[in-house]
Scaffold this motif. Structure first.
Motif, PDB file in Angstrom:
ATOM      1  N   ASN A   1      26.616 -25.578  84.397  1.00 40.37           N
ATOM      2  CA  ASN A   1      25.385 -25.160  84.861  1.00 40.37           C
ATOM      3  C   ASN A   1      24.717 -25.940  85.732  1.00 40.37           C
ATOM      4  OD1 ASN A   1      25.412 -22.890  83.098  1.00 40.37           O
ATOM      5  ND2 ASN A   1      24.877 -23.930  81.476  1.00 40.37           N
ATOM      6  N   PHE A   2      24.842 -27.131  85.932  1.00 37.61           N
ATOM      7  CA  PHE A   2      23.851 -27.934  86.928  1.00 37.61           C
ATOM      8  C   PHE A   2      22.741 -27.721  86.868  1.00 37.61           C
ATOM      9  CE2 PHE A   2      28.460 -28.082  88.267  1.00 37.61           C
ATOM     10  CZ  PHE A   2      28.662 -29.353  88.486  1.00 37.61           C
ATOM     11  N   CYS A   3      21.932 -27.727  85.886  1.00 37.06           N
ATOM     12  CA  CYS A   3      20.574 -27.780  85.684  1.00 37.06           C
ATOM     13  C   CYS A   3      20.185 -29.064  86.814  1.00 37.06           C
ATOM     14  CB  CYS A   3      19.936 -28.099  84.591  1.00 37.06           C
ATOM     15  SG  CYS A   3      20.624 -26.557  83.302  1.00 37.06           S
ATOM     16  N   SER A   4      19.173 -28.783  87.535  1.00 37.88           N
ATOM     17  CA  SER A   4      19.099 -29.804  88.555  1.00 37.88           C
ATOM     18  C   SER A   4      18.602 -31.281  88.159  1.00 37.88           C
ATOM     19  CB  SER A   4      18.000 -29.364  89.653  1.00 37.88           C
ATOM     20  OG  SER A   4      16.664 -29.435  88.716  1.00 37.88           O
ATOM     21  N   TYR A   5      18.181 -31.434  86.926  1.00 44.38           N
ATOM     22  CA  TYR A   5      17.757 -32.740  86.460  1.00 44.38           C
ATOM     23  C   TYR A   5      19.202 -33.428  85.748  1.00 44.38           C
ATOM     24  CZ  TYR A   5      17.389 -29.864  82.571  1.00 44.38           C
ATOM     25  OH  TYR A   5      17.795 -28.774  81.321  1.00 44.38           O
ATOM     26  N   CYS A   6      20.038 -32.720  85.366  1.00 42.62           N
ATOM     27  CA  CYS A   6      20.988 -33.022  84.358  1.00 42.62           C
ATOM     28  C   CYS A   6      22.364 -33.816  84.752  1.00 42.62           C
ATOM     29  CB  CYS A   6      21.320 -31.911  83.330  1.00 42.62           C
ATOM     30  SG  CYS A   6      22.386 -32.671  82.021  1.00 42.62           S
ATOM     31  N   ILE A   7      22.564 -34.902  84.376  1.00 47.84           N
ATOM     32  CA  ILE A   7      23.857 -35.491  84.904  1.00 47.84           C
ATOM     33  C   ILE A   7      25.102 -35.289  84.027  1.00 47.84           C
ATOM     34  CG2 ILE A   7      23.661 -37.623  83.363  1.00 47.84           C
ATOM     35  CD1 ILE A   7      24.025 -39.335  86.068  1.00 47.84           C
ATOM     36  N   VAL A   8      24.900 -34.479  83.195  1.00 48.10           N
ATOM     37  CA  VAL A   8      26.222 -34.188  82.513  1.00 48.10           C
ATOM     38  C   VAL A   8      27.337 -33.563  82.927  1.00 48.10           C
ATOM     39  CG1 VAL A   8      26.785 -32.609  80.385  1.00 48.10           C
ATOM     40  CG2 VAL A   8      24.869 -34.053  79.753  1.00 48.10           C
ATOM     41  N   PRO A   9      27.114 -32.396  83.525  1.00 51.37           N
ATOM     42  CA  PRO A   9      28.331 -31.976  84.391  1.00 51.37           C
ATOM     43  C   PRO A   9      28.823 -32.847  85.307  1.00 51.37           C
ATOM     44  CG  PRO A   9      26.456 -30.598  84.691  1.00 51.37           C
ATOM     45  CD  PRO A   9      25.895 -31.720  84.118  1.00 51.37           C
ATOM     46  N   TYR A  10      28.506 -33.801  85.967  1.00 50.41           N
ATOM     47  CA  TYR A  10      28.970 -34.874  86.692  1.00 50.41           C
ATOM     48  C   TYR A  10      29.759 -35.667  85.807  1.00 50.41           C
ATOM     49  CZ  TYR A  10      25.443 -33.013  89.829  1.00 50.41           C
ATOM     50  OH  TYR A  10      24.748 -32.365  90.661  1.00 50.41           O
ATOM     51  N   ARG A  11      29.281 -36.284  84.630  1.00 51.84           N
ATOM     52  CA  ARG A  11      30.077 -37.258  83.945  1.00 51.84           C
ATOM     53  C   ARG A  11      31.027 -36.501  82.846  1.00 51.84           C
ATOM     54  NH1 ARG A  11      27.704 -42.333  84.500  1.00 51.84           N
ATOM     55  NH2 ARG A  11      26.720 -42.327  86.364  1.00 51.84           N
ATOM     56  N   ARG A  12      30.606 -35.403  82.267  1.00 47.44           N
ATOM     57  CA  ARG A  12      31.575 -34.908  81.263  1.00 47.44           C
ATOM     58  C   ARG A  12      32.421 -33.657  82.050  1.00 47.44           C
ATOM     59  NH1 ARG A  12      31.347 -35.890  75.203  1.00 47.44           N
ATOM     60  NH2 ARG A  12      29.991 -37.456  75.246  1.00 47.44           N
ATOM     61  N   GLY A  13      32.215 -33.216  83.089  1.00 48.92           N
ATOM     62  CA  GLY A  13      33.162 -32.434  83.972  1.00 48.92           C
ATOM     63  C   GLY A  13      32.765 -31.012  83.553  1.00 48.92           C
ATOM     64  N   ARG A  14      33.531 -30.045  84.001  1.00 45.42           N
ATOM     65  CA  ARG A  14      33.435 -28.660  83.770  1.00 45.42           C
ATOM     66  C   ARG A  14      33.772 -28.170  82.191  1.00 45.42           C
ATOM     67  NH1 ARG A  14      32.000 -29.997  87.964  1.00 45.42           N
ATOM     68  NH2 ARG A  14      32.073 -29.181  90.008  1.00 45.42           N
ATOM     69  N   GLU A  15      33.296 -26.957  81.818  1.00 48.05           N
ATOM     70  CA  GLU A  15      33.442 -26.540  80.496  1.00 48.05           C
ATOM     71  C   GLU A  15      35.099 -26.493  80.179  1.00 48.05           C
ATOM     72  OE1 GLU A  15      31.217 -23.154  80.295  1.00 48.05           O
ATOM     73  OE2 GLU A  15      29.447 -23.887  80.458  1.00 48.05           O
ATOM     74  N   LYS A  16      35.299 -27.199  78.808  1.00 51.09           N
ATOM     75  CA  LYS A  16      36.613 -26.993  78.625  1.00 51.09           C
ATOM     76  C   LYS A  16      36.823 -26.891  76.828  1.00 51.09           C
ATOM     77  CE  LYS A  16      40.874 -29.547  79.578  1.00 51.09           C
ATOM     78  NZ  LYS A  16      41.566 -29.872  78.406  1.00 51.09           N
ATOM     79  N   SER A  17      37.046 -25.752  76.771  1.00 50.31           N
ATOM     80  CA  SER A  17      36.894 -25.314  75.275  1.00 50.31           C
ATOM     81  C   SER A  17      38.292 -25.743  74.470  1.00 50.31           C
ATOM     82  CB  SER A  17      36.719 -23.760  75.119  1.00 50.31           C
ATOM     83  OG  SER A  17      35.679 -23.275  75.736  1.00 50.31           O
ATOM     84  N   ARG A  18      38.053 -25.833  73.268  1.00 53.86           N
ATOM     85  CA  ARG A  18      39.517 -26.254  72.470  1.00 53.86           C
ATOM     86  C   ARG A  18      39.816 -24.857  71.939  1.00 53.86           C
ATOM     87  NH1 ARG A  18      37.750 -29.863  67.182  1.00 53.86           N
ATOM     88  NH2 ARG A  18      39.720 -29.476  67.100  1.00 53.86           N
ATOM     89  N   PRO A  19      41.341 -24.879  71.832  1.00 53.38           N
ATOM     90  CA  PRO A  19      41.836 -23.392  71.421  1.00 53.38           C
ATOM     91  C   PRO A  19      41.207 -23.076  69.959  1.00 53.38           C
ATOM     92  CG  PRO A  19      43.354 -24.876  72.099  1.00 53.38           C
ATOM     93  CD  PRO A  19      42.197 -25.828  72.251  1.00 53.38           C
ATOM     94  N   ILE A  20      40.918 -21.827  69.659  1.00 58.57           N
ATOM     95  CA  ILE A  20      40.164 -21.377  68.556  1.00 58.57           C
ATOM     96  C   ILE A  20      41.279 -21.809  67.379  1.00 58.57           C
ATOM     97  CG2 ILE A  20      41.077 -18.883  68.676  1.00 58.57           C
ATOM     98  CD1 ILE A  20      38.397 -18.156  67.789  1.00 58.57           C
TER      99      ILE A  20
END
Ligand code: SF4
Length: 424
Positions: A145-164
């Protein structure tokens, strides 16, 4: 037996991952210690969402560097959001750290442990431990999402789901061990499955988990309002094991600030979403997150947030003061124009509203009987949570940890309820 110590800060995701790391280390024959000085191996599970958290990590690394000068056999492992994709640069900066591994990358940890043991076949039997009644289960890592204040996407990377299938298997195993409640975790939990080929959704996962025998409750956090779809709302309403409690961060009640935060919804859309949820799930408990003092936030814009809190009446509001994080869009684009005094004042005013409303909501439980899943003992009393995530304390003459009990509420406060066991 070598000893390990895990130092954890940050979100529920980190706590869940520390539990997983603990299991890996126990499997490899390590014994846990709460004393850092006794440890042969220290794991730092880090958070850098706020500047203060990052400073804590750096301070602890400095302390461990000192320990290593007197004990060169000490092993230091670092994981969590401090471990960004540029691991080589981290290795060069902190040469005394034995291993940096990305959050959730247990294969990297397992490889390192096997190299240490020198025996790829090492199997140390896990001591039979009594399972806790609640468990966290990460289902999706990262955020797009890259909310403007948040560092999570830079540190944790893009969404990666576990297989169901993996998640269902894990929850089945937990239920067999005696776990009664699972909390599914993700920075953006309700976008689960979009990156997988078979496109499962959070609601389809909830349907599967709802069928697991022995499991009594399912929670999930944290949701993004823009990803709350009708299917999910209906699943919450229909599935008996899914708790009627939802975490839905608003962040601000002002459209200008929401735009600058890049949140992807307006205050009106958020209001409508809450209305839809309440129409489908009457009485649902709602928690939210708010940031005060975003760059340029005027008194009037802050007032919009106050008004929204008064109108929606959340059960819990987690409040944070804005702090710029290097590398984020907001830190690049805006001056942190709101002074520390103003942020503190707004924080306190919001907290006062939160406290009053939470107190009023909780007083509605007086004399009522609620179902509590007992988690343990604190300050001489047993405690647990209701399906709506209310913390409840009560006395018991015998160990009732892990049981679902009916508790009649006799005292309430904004933060917790107290009562006694009602026998059928
Ligand atoms: S949704 Fe926004 S605030 Fe939440 S983790 Fe993603 S970027 Fe950060």
């Amino acid at each position: 037996m070598p000893k390990f110590h895990i130092w954890t800060i940050g979100c529920q995701m980190n706590k869940a991952e520390s539990a997983e790391i603990t299991a890996h280390l126990a499997q490899m024959g390590y014994e846990a210690t709460s004393k850092l000085k006794e440890a042969d191996l220290v794991v730092l599970n880090t958070c850098v969402v706020r500047q203060a958290a990052e400073e804590k990590v750096l301070g602890t690394l400095g302390y461990l560097k000192g320990m290593k000068t007197t004990n060169s056999d000490l092993h230091i492992l670092v994981t969590g959001c401090f471990v960004n994709p540029k691991v080589e640069a981290l290795r060069a900066q902190f040469p005394y750290v034995n291993l940096f591994f990305r959050p959730g990358d247990y294969s990297e940890l397992a490889r390192w442990l096997q190299n240490q043991s020198g025996n790829k076949e090492l199997v140390a039997s896990l001591s039979a431990q009594k399972a806790k009644p609640t468990a966290f289960v990460p289902i999706i890592q990262g955020c797009n999402n890259f909310c403007s204040y948040c560092i999570v996407p830079y540190r944790r990377g893009r969404e990666k789901s576990r297989p169901i299938e993996d998640i269902i298997c894990e929850v089945q195993r937990l239920a067999t061990l005696g776990v009664k409640e699972v909390t599914l975790l993700g920075q953006n939990v309700n976008s689960y499955g979009r990156d997988l080929l078979t496109r499962p959704t959070l609601s389809s996962l909830l349907v599967e988990l709802n069928n697991i025998d022995g499991l009594a409750r399912i929670r999930f956090l944290t949701n993004h309002p823009k990803d709350m779809d009708q299917d999910l709302v209906e699943a919450i309403s229909r599935l008996d094991k899914v708790c009627k409690h939802i975490t839905l961060p608003i962040q601000s009640g002002d459209d200008g600030i929401l735009r600058a935060m890049r949140r992807g919804y307006t205050a009106e859309q958020y209001r409508n979403l809450v209305q839809t949820i309440r129409n489908h799930v009457p009485g649902i408990a709602l928690s939210t997150d708010v940031i005060v003092g975003f760059p340029g936030e005027t008194e009037e814009q802050f007032g919009q947030t106050l008004d929204l809190l008064e109108e929606i009446r959340f059960d819990v509001v987690h409040i944070a003061s804005y702090s710029p994080r290097a590398g984020t869009i907001a830190a690049r684009k805006y001056d942190d124009g709101v002074t520390a005094e103003i942020k503190k004042d707004r924080f306190n005013r919001l907290e006062a509203v939160n406290e009053r409303i939470a107190g009023e909501i909780n007083s509605g439980f007086l004399g009522k009987t609620v179902e509590v899943l007992v988690e343990g003992v604190k300050g001489g009393k047993y405690y647990g949570r209701t399906r709506g995530d209310k913390l409840v304390f009560f006395e018991s003459g015998k160990d009732c940890t892990g049981q679902l009990l009916s508790i009649e509420i006799t005292t309430t406060s904004p933060w917790a309820l107290q009562g006694f066991i009602r026998h059928a």
